[in-house]
Design an enzyme around this catalytic site. Structure first.
Site, PDB file in Angstrom:
ATOM      1  N   TYR A 101       0.858  -1.194   0.000  1.00  0.00           N
ATOM      2  CA  TYR A 101       0.000   0.000   0.000  1.00  0.00           C
ATOM      3  C   TYR A 101       0.891   1.239   0.000  1.00  0.00           C
ATOM      4  O   TYR A 101       1.892   1.281   0.717  1.00  0.00           O
ATOM      5  CB  TYR A 101      -0.882   0.010   1.257  1.00  0.00           C
ATOM      6  CG  TYR A 101      -1.657   1.292   1.443  1.00  0.00           C
ATOM      7  CD1 TYR A 101      -2.939   1.436   0.913  1.00  0.00           C
ATOM      8  CD2 TYR A 101      -1.097   2.367   2.119  1.00  0.00           C
ATOM      9  CE1 TYR A 101      -3.640   2.623   1.063  1.00  0.00           C
ATOM     10  CE2 TYR A 101      -1.788   3.558   2.268  1.00  0.00           C
ATOM     11  CZ  TYR A 101      -3.065   3.677   1.737  1.00  0.00           C
ATOM     12  OH  TYR A 101      -3.753   4.853   1.880  1.00  0.00           O
ATOM     13  N   GLU A 189      -3.281   7.609  -4.139  1.00  0.00           N
ATOM     14  CA  GLU A 189      -3.188   6.369  -3.360  1.00  0.00           C
ATOM     15  C   GLU A 189      -3.122   5.153  -4.280  1.00  0.00           C
ATOM     16  O   GLU A 189      -3.822   5.106  -5.300  1.00  0.00           O
ATOM     17  CB  GLU A 189      -4.427   6.257  -2.454  1.00  0.00           C
ATOM     18  CG  GLU A 189      -4.448   5.036  -1.568  1.00  0.00           C
ATOM     19  CD  GLU A 189      -5.770   4.891  -0.812  1.00  0.00           C
ATOM     20  OE1 GLU A 189      -6.818   4.664  -1.449  1.00  0.00           O
ATOM     21  OE2 GLU A 189      -5.756   5.009   0.425  1.00  0.00           O
TER      22      GLU A 189
END
Ligand code: GDP
Ligand code: MN
Length: 382
Positions: A101, A189
């Site tokens: 992530y 993101e």
């Protein structure tokens, strides 16, 4: 402005982040053609502005043409948490060894960019933050210095990236930071940021929010966003430079100045009313702009009563009154209006309204009184 996944990936690609090639399509036939051209296996991905598409059946691998057709048929038109899928993105499928992530966002508290990284990717990052916060690195970056290579390498190490891809992850973080700065994002993101079996680091998903206030610097990004799913009244308001947000109640609201409109919504809610919209006509609105704003409010069929709450400063109350008279001449509204005019030229404004004797328009002296009355009128008209 929130971007669809494939638009986010387009920005990533511009800044050297590895992404898969693909094509955005809106019909099953085009999806099949794109899949044939890209070569199997492919992934068929719903393009909607909501996360958790995978779990909702909006992300499917296809090994051949028949599967591509089947998935495109199922995904186009699918309702994912209220978002109808109108576009699918077909991309070359990736082999995944590991899911990480990565994100860059604005830390308002620290007044600095925040870089986040975790080797626990692919799942919801909120879960990681709650259950294993030690596995999520969160580092502020000095905006003047920018993200240094040394810092990016350190983040990758502390976040638990495999030893042999620390360089690759650092490169990805540097590229993501560059996207965030140069494209004026408020969020960039990647979940998951994958490592392939041949140890390449690649963005498999993209969640990007552009700062609307910086759009004037990015003419090339003006066409992005999800206009196919935008509210038509909101789109029109945007074209007319009016700040309008649709809400789900039945009382149309117009004020001048964001603060005044916010308090108007609050007072209406206090009297148990439900606002149909937020509309800030802005400072210095002339009659024409007021007429346009009223047209926007009335184009929402849910509206049962309208409240105009104007505090005249730069905005002159007589201009607002003229705009209202013009709107009545053009649109012949059938719903009741409550109008509170206070401040610059309010006496003149009220005189204009009195002389025009508009049907079903009620003057109110205070914001409280105006809210109470409009809620009552909306109920009667419901
Ligand atoms: P989200 O569910 O909306 O976050 O959509 P993602 O783009 O993140 O996809 C969800 C999941 O689908 C990913 O976490 C992957 O596990 C899987 N996935 C997506 N693309 C591929 C791919 O190219 N190959 C493989 N094997 N899995 C994929
Ligand atoms: Mn994802």
């Amino acid at each position: 402005m929130d971007l669809l996944e494939h638009q986010g990936k387009q920005l990533f690609g511009r800044h050297g982040l590895a992404v898969s090639d693909g094509k955005a399509v809106t019909t099953v036939e085009d999806a099949v053609a794109a899949a044939n051209e890209i070569g199997y296996p492919v992934v068929v991905k719903a393009q909607v502005l909501i996360g958790g598409r995978g779990k909702a059946g909006g992300v499917k691998l296809a090994a051949d043409e028949a599967e591509a057709r089947e998935h495109a048929t199922n995904i186009l038109g699918l309702d994912i948490k209220g978002h109808i899928v109108r576009t699918v993105w077909i991309e070359a499928a990736s082999d995944i060894a590991t899911e990480y992530y990565a994100a860059v966002l604005l830390d308002r508290g620290a007044k600095k960019p925040l870089v986040m990284f975790s080797s626990e990717g692919g799942i919801e990052i909120e879960t990681v933050a709650e259950e294993t916060p030690e596995k999520l690195v969160r580092d502020n970056v000095d905006p003047l210095e920018g993200l240094t290579r040394e810092h990016a390498l350190d983040i990758a190490k502390r976040g638990g990236a495999d030893e042999d891809v620390i360089e690759g992850v650092a490169d990805a973080l540097l590229a993501l930071y560059e996207v965030w700065i140069e494209e004026d994002c408020s969020l960039a993101e990647i979940n998951p940021l994958i490592v392939t079996p041949d140890r390449q680091v690649k963005a498999l998903d993209a969640k990007v929010t552009l700062d609307d206030n910086a759009m004037f610097r990015h003419k090339e990004n003006a066409e992005l966003g999800d206009s196919a799913n935008a509210d038509p009244i909101e789109l029109k308001a945007h074209e007319q430079d009016v700040i309008y947000v649709k809400l789900d109640g039945d009382i149309g609201i117009m004020g001048n100045g964001a603060g005044l409109v916010m308090s108007t919504l609050d007072v209406v809610a206090q009297y148990d009313g439900k606002p149909a919209n937020f509309l800030d006509a802005g400072g210095g609105s002339d009659a024409a702009k007021v007429t346009q704003a009223i047209e926007l409010i009335l184009s929402n069929p849910a509206v049962k009563a309208v409240l105009l709450n104007i505090f005249g400063g730069i905005t002159r109350c007589d201009e607002v009154a003229k705009g209202l008279v013009e709107a009545f001449a053009q649109l012949k509204p059938t719903v009741p209006f409550v109008v509170r005019l206070d401040g610059t030229n309010d006496v003149e404004g009220r005189k204009i309204l009195e002389d025009a004797a508009l049907p079903n328009v009620h003057a109110a002296k205070t914001m409280d009184g105006a809210a109470e009355l409009v809620v009552k009128l909306a109920k009667e008209n419901a």
